[in-house]
Design an enzyme around this catalytic site. Structure first.
Site, PDB file in Angstrom:
ATOM      1  N   GLU A  10     -48.537 -23.523 -10.928  1.00 23.99           N
ATOM      2  CA  GLU A  10     -48.654 -24.823 -10.256  1.00 23.99           C
ATOM      3  C   GLU A  10     -48.907 -24.701  -8.756  1.00 23.99           C
ATOM      4  O   GLU A  10     -49.518 -25.561  -8.145  1.00 23.99           O
ATOM      5  CB  GLU A  10     -47.404 -25.665 -10.502  1.00 23.99           C
ATOM      6  N   PHE A  39     -33.475 -31.569 -19.966  1.00 24.29           N
ATOM      7  CA  PHE A  39     -34.343 -30.387 -19.980  1.00 24.29           C
ATOM      8  C   PHE A  39     -35.525 -30.595 -19.028  1.00 24.29           C
ATOM      9  O   PHE A  39     -36.183 -31.618 -19.062  1.00 24.29           O
ATOM     10  CB  PHE A  39     -34.852 -30.136 -21.403  1.00 24.29           C
ATOM     11  N   GLN A  40     -35.760 -29.631 -18.198  1.00 28.61           N
ATOM     12  CA  GLN A  40     -36.831 -29.665 -17.187  1.00 28.61           C
ATOM     13  C   GLN A  40     -36.715 -30.883 -16.270  1.00 28.61           C
ATOM     14  O   GLN A  40     -37.712 -31.461 -15.866  1.00 28.61           O
ATOM     15  CB  GLN A  40     -38.216 -29.598 -17.848  1.00 28.61           C
ATOM     16  N   LYS A  49     -41.815 -39.786 -18.331  1.00 27.08           N
ATOM     17  CA  LYS A  49     -42.642 -39.713 -19.529  1.00 27.08           C
ATOM     18  C   LYS A  49     -42.747 -41.067 -20.238  1.00 27.08           C
ATOM     19  O   LYS A  49     -43.814 -41.433 -20.721  1.00 27.08           O
ATOM     20  CB  LYS A  49     -42.059 -38.659 -20.483  1.00 27.08           C
ATOM     21  N   MET A  85     -49.330  -7.783   9.771  1.00 27.10           N
ATOM     22  CA  MET A  85     -48.771  -8.493  10.920  1.00 27.10           C
ATOM     23  C   MET A  85     -47.296  -8.122  11.111  1.00 27.10           C
ATOM     24  O   MET A  85     -46.814  -8.013  12.243  1.00 27.10           O
ATOM     25  CB  MET A  85     -48.941 -10.005  10.746  1.00 27.10           C
TER      26      MET A  85
END
Lengths: 164, 572
Positions: free
Chosen positions: B58, B120-121, B170, B485
């Site tokens: 993602e 969940f999630q 959802k 760096m």
């Protein structure tokens, strides 16, 4: 310097956390913050007491204005204004003499006793923060069981009004 | 009859999502499916106007959307699922927030009935993203969905742009209602400014024309505000020297003789010295970032400052300015040009001559020089060759570190929106997904990703996305086997204790590129650099991974050490 900033914002869930989050994320001081819906239920009015240099307070007002939920704000400190805070104080007053003395102090400070039991008073007192501090100092010889302070509310004097 | 008619026009939240995106003219969404967004994916599948690009993580989706937005004039759109989908997107969202990239990121959420139940999630996406978005929304009712999407695009793209997150449970995507996409939107709490006050414009012009040692300093706001043309006209009219910030490169043609190069920590000596000695500083769409100013106490000690910015909170945040102008860069520049034309005064030619003479002297330091006869590949040389061989016309993305600074110093950008990098957040790993987004916005353009062996590994999985969509990106991996760096700072400021900056156990990037279906090339001789880049550019249909084995000890010069002033640079 101490500033009182009044904010009109959308009365939406999360709006308060956006303001609180802004202050913590940018390290601004916050002495008190009060918020409630206004006569227009779609709007909340918030009073923030903060302190900082002129530059910091300028940034605070700019950053607040930048929040999408904030509609308008007014730095009360720039105008003649009235500020008020309320405190509810529970004091143990077992002896008759104590009851007498606490009642007398409450009258002097133009407070009200709003709950009485054999052992306790609940005192309601309103005024500027310094007056509340003074009252708390005055009743300190008695066992203070609880203090609830509302935080400061402010309103400008005269024609200046924070409205849509 | 009427009842049937109304029920037949009701559509699901998922369909409303698609139709709203179509109404916004979105042609591509970068995303990754998951449980909470399955209805949306099903609706996307059943339409063909908005295409969807499947990334491999993602974070890549959001960076790709950023690359798309930064290189075009459209906002980027990403779609991820709830929970880990949303948390993986955070880095991209924060990156977009720091660099004011217009993005709309849609996150799935657990059904409203489960919110707050540790489902969940489930994660509090609105809470987690709050400090790094311009605004965010949780849509609790399908009836609010279309309007919320409209608001999201409006807020993301107007004023100072930024990312907006729309969190959609959802059940909202399953519920139905009538669809009507608002044509326009008014938000009483959101009114971005446009043109600047006339009074301030006149004050600014007086100050600008009074300058003896003027300097124009412009940033990413010029690119975001599509102000390059106006800036070029304004700068040429005045004949004043100009510098760009890292984010502002391309805002003014770098090949122009008035351009002094980038300023700041790794900016040119001439740009920083001119800043330090300026008596009037004209700052446009720039935010006085600490990497630009160096020690703020020592910043531009002699200058009166004009500052044009669309965001009032950028003005006098770090540096007190004398003439603030709040407004969009383009209209303000047009107003300034008009006022300059109308003004009776002209810049003092003698003072300006003397000033330019001084600047030419600083330029003669040749602060970007490097050893061109080295037997090792110098990273600067690779960037310079890439610039030559693409005639400065490529879109260039970079990751974060030494290679980023070399890309900024040695690829001369003459046009805006060609230089895509992470300035504010400094996010390693952005280069490849940025390049994907750029290539989707410009399918026929040459897109180069200048990166390092450490950064590229942070989003290396997107090589798979590149293969799926046949993106012919050219990856220039400046491989010095170090976190360059970090190593440079350890060499300068930690007495050479190279803690964890050596990249051991590197993969064979050629084989890795091949494993992903691409072309890989390793180049370890300076004499092969040009040929390899030519060959890569000739492979128009393929992604080519050029693994340049570069000089390990090369440092980025010049440099303003932390805490020093702009006139206290370390030179080669």
């Amino acid at each position: 310097m101490r500033h009182i900033i009044s904010v009109l914002l959308e009365n939406e869930s999360g709006a308060l956390s956006r303001v609180a989050g802004l202050f913590s994320a940018r390290g601004y001081n916050i002495e008190s913050l009060t918020v409630a819906p206004t006569d227009d239920p779609s709007l909340s009015r918030m009073t923030i007491v903060t302190s900082g240099s002129d530059e910091i307070v300028e940034q605070i007002t700019k950053q607040l204005n930048k929040l999408v939920d904030v509609i308008k704000l007014l730095d009360m400190t720039a105008h003649p204004h009235i500020e008020r805070e309320m405190a509810l104080i529970k004091v143990r007053v077992g002896e008759a003499a104590d009851r007498e003395e606490v009642k007398r102090l409450t009258d002097i400070f133009r407070g009200r006793i709003i709950d009485v039991t054999q052992q306790t008073y609940v005192i309601e007192i309103t005024g500027e923060g310094s007056k509340l501090d003074a009252f708390l100092e005055a009743v300190s010889p008695f066992p203070v069981l609880e203090v609830v302070r509302s935080g400061v509310m402010g309103i400008a004097r005269g024609d200046v009004a924070l409205q849509l | 009859m009427s009842e049937t008619a109304s029920s037949s026009t009701a559509i699901t939240g998922a369909e409303i999502f698609c139709r709203s995106l179509q109404a916004e003219g979105v042609d591509v969404v970068f995303g990754y499916p998951g449980g909470a967004v399955l209805h949306i994916y099903d609706a996307l599948y059943r339409q063909d106007k908005v295409s969807h690009v499947l990334v491999r993580h993602e974070q890549g989706a959001v960076h790709a959307a950023e690359g798309y937005a930064k290189s075009s004039d459209k906002p980027g759109v990403a779609l991820v699922t709830s929970g880990p989908g949303a948390t993986n997107a955070i880095t991209g969202i924060a990156d977009a927030y720091m660099d004011s990239v217009p993005l709309v990121v849609f996150t799935g959420q657990v059904p409203t009935s489960l919110i707050g139940n540790d489902a969940f999630q489930e994660v509090d996406t609105v809470g987690i993203t709050r400090p790094c978005v311009k605004h965010n929304f949780l849509v609790k009712d399908v009836k609010d969905l279309a309007t919320t999407i409209k608001k999201a695009f409006y807020v993301a793209t107007t004023g100072r742009p930024g990312p907006v997150v729309v969190d959609i449970p959802k059940d909202v995507t399953a519920a139905s209602c009538e669809f009507e996409y608002p044509e326009s939107i008014h938000m009483r709490s959101y009114n971005p400014t446009s043109g600047g006050y006339t009074g301030q414009i006149d004050k600014a012009v007086d100050l600008i024309l009074s300058a003896k040692q003027p300097m124009i300093y412009t940033g990413g706001g010029v690119i975001l505000g599509k102000g390059s043309e106006a800036l070029t006209e304004f700068t040429r009219k005045l004949g004043y020297p100009i510098t760009n910030t890292l984010m502002g490169l391309g805002g003014y043609p770098s090949s122009d003789k008035q351009f002094l190069g980038m300023l700041g920590m790794h900016g040119t000596y001439e740009a920083n010295m001119a800043m330090h000695h300026a008596d009037v500083l004209i700052a446009i769409g720039a935010r006085f970032d600490d990497r630009v100013t160096g020690n703020i106490e020592k910043f531009c000690p002699h200058a009166k400052i004009v500052h044009v910015d669309v965001d009032p909170s950028s003005i006098s945040k770090n540096v007190k300015v004398d003439v603030p102008i709040v407004g969009e860069v383009e209209p303000v520049l047009r107003a300034l040009i008009k006022a300059l034309d109308a003004a009776n005064a002209k810049p003092d030619p003698e003072a300006l001559d003397a000033w330019w003479k001084q600047i030419r002297e600083w330029q003669s330091q040749d602060c970007l020089k490097y050893d061109r006869d080295s037997e090792l590949i110098k990273p600067q040389y690779v960037v310079q060759k890439f610039w030559e061989l693409t005639q400065g016309e490529a879109f260039v993305t970079s990751d974060v570190g030494q290679h980023q600074m070399w890309a900024a110093q040695f690829y001369g950008f003459d046009k805006p929106n060609r230089w895509i990098n992470s300035g504010g957040l400094g996010t390693m790993g952005v280069g490849l997904p940025f390049a994907m987004g750029v290539q989707f916005a410009h399918p026929d353009a040459t897109v180069g990703c200048i990166t390092g062996e450490a950064s590229i590994q942070m989003c290396i999985q997107e090589l798979s996305t590149c293969y799926q969509y046949q993106l012919p990106i050219k990856i220039l991996n400046l491989n010095n086997r170090y976190l360059g760096m970090v190593r440079q700072w350890q060499e300068f400021f930690y007495q050479g204790r190279y803690a964890m900056s050596y990249m051991d156990a590197l993969p064979d990037f050629v084989k890795l590129a091949e494993a992903y279906g691409h072309v890989g090339m390793r180049i370890d001789q300076p004499g092969d650099v040009e040929g390899a880049i030519k060959e890569a550019l000739a492979q128009k249909e393929r992604l080519v991974f050029l693994d340049f084995i570069t000089d390990q000890s090369e440092n980025v010069y010049p440099m303003i050490p932390a805490g020093a002033g702009q006139n206290e640079m370390i030179l080669v």
